[in-house]
Design an enzyme around this catalytic site. Structure first.
Site, PDB file in Angstrom:
ATOM      1  N   GLY A   1     -18.519 -28.233  11.590  1.00 19.29           N
ATOM      2  CA  GLY A   1     -19.446 -28.102  12.225  1.00 19.29           C
ATOM      3  C   GLY A   1     -19.207 -28.896  13.680  1.00 19.29           C
TER       4      GLY A   1
ATOM      5  N   GLU B   1      -6.330 -33.001  11.924  1.00 17.39           N
ATOM      6  CA  GLU B   1      -6.383 -31.359  12.197  1.00 17.39           C
ATOM      7  C   GLU B   1      -5.085 -31.153  12.817  1.00 17.39           C
ATOM      8  OE1 GLU B   1      -9.373 -27.927  13.316  1.00 17.39           O
ATOM      9  OE2 GLU B   1      -9.459 -29.861  14.617  1.00 17.39           O
TER      10      GLU B   1
ATOM     11  N   SER C   1     -15.868 -22.978  10.098  1.00 20.77           N
ATOM     12  CA  SER C   1     -15.074 -22.488   9.007  1.00 20.77           C
ATOM     13  C   SER C   1     -15.420 -22.749   7.890  1.00 20.77           C
ATOM     14  CB  SER C   1     -13.656 -23.334   9.109  1.00 20.77           C
ATOM     15  OG  SER C   1     -13.061 -23.339  10.485  1.00 20.77           O
TER      16      SER C   1
END
Length: 387
Positions: free
Chosen positions: A129, A249, A163
């Site tokens: 989020g 990431e 996601s």
């Protein structure tokens, strides 16, 4: 960096290859792309098999529940699982590659004990989020508010491109805990929270992508109460914690996909030889250049993973170099696929078309290419910030 394999690493590869050969034929059929409960069950089931066999969390430190494998063993695992056609992390992506490593690096002992084992076992799924409708690429412009009320934060706002939100148990959530002011720049008033997705006031609305899938969602937060104990890092220090998340990431989360792209490139070359497109010298040069680019990306991956290990497990800014180069190479790979396959590449029920559509998002997802160029310019090349 020593790129040769030790006897121990060769043994690790042999044992892993043997285990994959025995285990993969036992897996159930993959569910439909639209069956998200089924996809969650499939992905978490595979994660549980990895856990029980000792292959979960190879890239996590031992004190976080990981296996303490060497960087080379981690890369061997990615090579062998991709070569064998093993399932991808799927719904476990955020927990295994974003939230889990962040909590391992920044969380307290109690937070590690609570959240990391369920991720490694495949018991709990996380979503991300971060992005908001009004912030665009400027993540620090987020406006979701968290107001302290005793031992809770009361959260109001919304997130987008979340996601796997529709099947997640937890959300790595960025909130504003201090308003922007002359004394508090926008980067300084952010906190990183772990939010239970079943909390009252959480509403999830799936979003359908260009490829027809619904792996993202809008999330609306209406006075959602989250314990202060769920904050990772200090209050208003969430931007620094977020940089840790984003380094994972961009630095290591996509490494398995490089292996997949190299396999795809080999399939393209074989297809071109079979259908006559290989006779085009321009196409051959294009495929050859892509072969070199993905080979270089794999070497960069090895360097980034080794650097991460040497720096305490957190990837450095080299991840932005990788993310920038990989995003564009992947898009060109599927442009080349369209050239090789011709009209067959347009069949929307085929894997090639869906992968090509998915590739279009890579210059946006995990930080746009423009943002990555800024990071490379400022933090690696030492160029001044734009005004």
């Amino acid at each position: 960096m020593d790129l040769t394999y030790t006897e121990e690493e060769r043994g690790f590869r042999a044992r892993l290859r043997e285990w994959l050969g025995k285990t993969l034929p036992e897996l159930p059929a993959k569910p439909s792309p639209d069956d998200w409960p089924g996809r969650r069950a499939y992905d978490t089931g595979w994660q549980r098999r990895l856990h029980d066999a000792g292959y979960a969390g190879l890239h996590w430190p031992v004190d976080a529940g990981g296996r303490g494998a060497t960087p080379t063993q981690h890369l061997i695992f990615l090579e062998e699982t991709e070569r064998a056609g093993a399932p991808y992390v799927g719904a476990n992506f955020v927990g295994l590659l974003h939230a889990g490593p962040t909590i391992a690096a920044e969380g307290t002992a109690a937070q590690r004990a609570r959240w990391l084992p369920p991720v490694l076992r495949g018991d709990e799924v996380w979503c991300q989020g971060f992005s908001e409708p009004g912030a665009g690429s400027d993540l620090a412009a987020l406006r979701t508010r968290a107001v302290r009320d005793g031992e809770d934060y009361v959260i109001t706002g919304s997130k987008i491109w979340t996601s796997h939100a529709e099947v997640a148990d937890w959300c790595e959530l960025l909130v504003r805990t201090a308003p922007v002011s002359a004394e508090t720049p926008k980067h300084r008033g952010i906190s990183w929270l772990a939010m239970p997705m079943d909390a009252p006031g959480v509403t999830v609305r799936p979003l359908r992508t260009l490829a027809g899938s619904a792996e993202f969602a809008e999330v609306f937060l209406d006075e959602v109460r989250v314990p202060v104990a769920n904050r990772v890092g200090d209050e208003n220090d969430g931007w620094r914690v977020t940089m840790v998340t984003l380094s994972f990431e961009r630095g290591t989360a996509f490494v398995g996909e490089v292996v997949a792209c190299r396999r795809t490139l080999g399939e393209l070359a074989r297809t071109a030889k079979a259908n006559g497109r290989w006779d085009d010298p321009v196409l051959r040069r294009r495929l050859g250049r892509l072969y070199g680019e993905f080979g270089a990306l794999w070497r960069l991956t090895q360097w980034n993973v080794s650097e991460s290990e040497a720096s305490g497990g957190v990837p450095g800014v080299g991840g932005s170099v990788f993310k920038l180069a990989y995003s564009h190479a992947r898009q060109e790979l599927y442009d080349a696929a369209a050239e090789v396959l011709g009209a067959d590449s347009l069949a929307l029920d085929g894997e090639w078309a869906l992968d090509r559509l998915s590739s279009l998002s890579y210059t946006i997802a995990a930080g746009t290419s423009q943002i990555q160029r800024n990071i490379v310019a400022e933090r690696i090349l030492g160029l001044p910030k734009g005004r």
